[in-house]
Motif scaffolding. Structure first.
Motif, PDB file in Angstrom:
ATOM      1  N   HIS A 300      42.607  48.301  38.254  1.00  0.00           N
ATOM      2  CA  HIS A 300      43.324  49.623  38.320  1.00  0.00           C
ATOM      3  C   HIS A 300      43.136  49.740  40.365  1.00  0.00           C
ATOM      4  N   SER A 303      43.520  56.011  42.824  1.00  0.00           N
ATOM      5  CA  SER A 303      44.477  57.079  42.668  1.00  0.00           C
ATOM      6  C   SER A 303      44.582  58.082  43.891  1.00  0.00           C
ATOM      7  N   ARG A 356      44.726  46.243  43.553  1.00  0.00           N
ATOM      8  CA  ARG A 356      43.643  46.561  42.289  1.00  0.00           C
ATOM      9  C   ARG A 356      42.350  46.426  42.345  1.00  0.00           C
ATOM     10  N   ARG A 358      38.388  45.444  39.918  1.00  0.00           N
ATOM     11  CA  ARG A 358      37.557  45.728  38.408  1.00  0.00           C
ATOM     12  C   ARG A 358      36.491  45.593  39.447  1.00  0.00           C
ATOM     13  N   LYS A 413      50.210  60.569  34.254  1.00  0.00           N
ATOM     14  CA  LYS A 413      48.884  59.535  33.500  1.00  0.00           C
ATOM     15  C   LYS A 413      48.702  60.288  32.580  1.00  0.00           C
TER      16      LYS A 413
END
Ligand SMILES: O=C(O)CCC(=O)C(=O)O
Ligand SMILES: [Fe+2]
Length: 416
Positions: A300, A303, A356, A358, A413
């Motif tokens: 991801h 945000s 991004r 993880r 989302k």
């Protein structure tokens, strides 16, 4: 080839961990088998097979490949632009790499140089280490994690978000539990800055605006000042985040305080403690496996605006670099990992990268502490920020963070 893959599953990737010999038998059997499979694959290869009748030809070939590798590495390491990608160990699955280091003490004596480093890191990687954020006792921070997650189930449940416990009033912050059977195995505790909920002069601070809902805290018995420590660390990280943003502004050639108003007075920042308990048995059938690794937080970008993350001595975090490869920043105890989120990247027209990342299951309890730095509810996060700051370029339109984020969460989302 298989060594790094196995390392990511094993206790070896984690230093000074208690429970290092805990019941991971099943997993370690799987690892052993995987390691054997990998060796078997390698042994079948003609290049490494010592029985091969062409072994001298192969030795020469190996030597040439090795020489080429050494030469290429030397060229890479002497290239200044690539130094921040210095790779300490190379594997086919994940390269461990060193993020650029931003030193807040050095910034006090050589602001321009550090400011340029910040901009370079945000333009090219979107991740960096921040050294010399003073005032945080990392042993105490670990104690906060262990103290909280070690509380009885009833205490943690009393702080659960409404989503899990409908009779509770806290929608946005508080405790979220491990969900058995869920491929993402983690629990967390979140709080924000205390804002007067009855301020008659502030229309944004109203019942129903969950960004400003009062934080919920566990009861303390006086033996450990959990709330006091964390509220203090919140303010330290708030100031450190602003320090980095001021450096970014200087590096961009705009007023040092250009970003300050976005966060003024009432940032909706969330400070979170996280605990990733290992699976007691084999991971569930729906566990996410990528590149042969068990993923506990899927890929991801954040945000929010920017994140300051403390990972203690734990491995597990992986970052997707510009070449499309997963790289594991070395844990750097005493230093925060900082990355920027979608909001900041969007304001900068993508010039700064929301990279991004993880988190892998590392097979033992893992704690981490992200500080999700966020604007005030009515902080302006409109696009074309640079036009606002310089008076030149495509038009900047005011967009308020709170309403924009609610829109994102509800309709884009679709999580509310
Ligand atoms: O636990 C970590 O190391 C990172 C967690 C993370 O990326 C997140 O919560 O957004
Ligand atoms: Fe994240």
């Amino acid at each position: 080839m298989g060594s790094k893959k196995v390392r990511n599953y094993s206790n070896k990737g984690v230093k000074n961990i208690e429970n290092a010999d805990s019941s991971k038998t099943l997993k370690s059997q799987q690892m052993k088998k995987q390691r054997q499979d990998n060796y078997t694959k390698i042994d079948k290869s003609p290049v490494t097979n010592p029985d091969s009748s062409n072994s001298s030809v192969h030795k020469t070939f190996l030597f040439v490949v090795l020489a080429l590798l050494v030469a290429t590495t030397a060229v890479i390491l002497t290239n200044d632009n690539l130094k921040h990608f210095m790779i300490s160990e190379i594997s086919e699955e994940t390269a461990e790499f060193r993020l650029p280091i931003i030193d807040l003490d050095k910034a006090k004596v050589d602001q321009q140089a550090v400011a340029a480093q910040v901009v370079d890191a945000l333009e090219n990687i979107g991740f960096l280490y921040v050294d010399n954020i003073h005032g945080i006792d990392f042993d105490k921070l670990m104690e906060c994690c262990k103290w909280f997650f070690g509380q009885p189930k009833e205490v943690k449940e009393s702080l659960m978000r409404k989503h899990w416990k409908p009779e509770n009033q806290n929608v946005y912050r508080g405790y979220f539990p491990v969900v058995e059977g869920d491929p993402s195995r983690k629990e967390g505790f979140e709080f924000g800055r205390d804002i007067d909920p009855n301020d008659p002069n502030d229309p944004t601070v109203q019942t129903g605006n969950w960004f400003y809902e009062p934080s919920v805290w566990p009861k303390e018995n006086g033996s450990f000042p959990f709330k006091e420590l964390l509220q203090n660390y919140y303010e330290i990280l708030h100031n450190a985040s602003l320090d980095v943003l001021r450096l970014a502004a200087v590096g961009l050639g705009i007023d040092e305080h250009s970003f300050d108003p976005i966060f003024a007075d009432r940032p909706v920042t969330t400070f979170r403690l996280m605990h990733y308990p290992p699976w007691n048995d084999a991971p569930p059938a729906n566990a996410k496996i990528e590149d042969g690794k068990i993923i506990t937080t899927p890929e991801h970008s954040d945000s929010n605006f920017l994140t300051m993350l403390y990972t203690f001595h734990y491995t597990g975090l992986e970052v997707l670099t510009a070449d499309g490869k997963w790289s594991a920043p070395e844990p750097r105890p005493g230093s925060f990992v900082m990355n920027i989120g979608d909001v900041f990247s969007r304001m900068m027209g993508g010039r700064f990268k929301a990279t991004r990342h993880r988190v892998l299951d590392i097979g033992v309890d893992r704690y981490s502490v992200p500080f999700f730095f966020e604007p005030s509810y009515d902080g302006d996060i409109g696009v074309n920020f640079m036009s606002l700051a310089t008076g030149q370029g495509p038009e900047h339109k005011v967009e308020k963070y709170g309403p924009w984020m609610i829109q994102q969460v509800k309709y884009i989302k679709k999580v509310l």
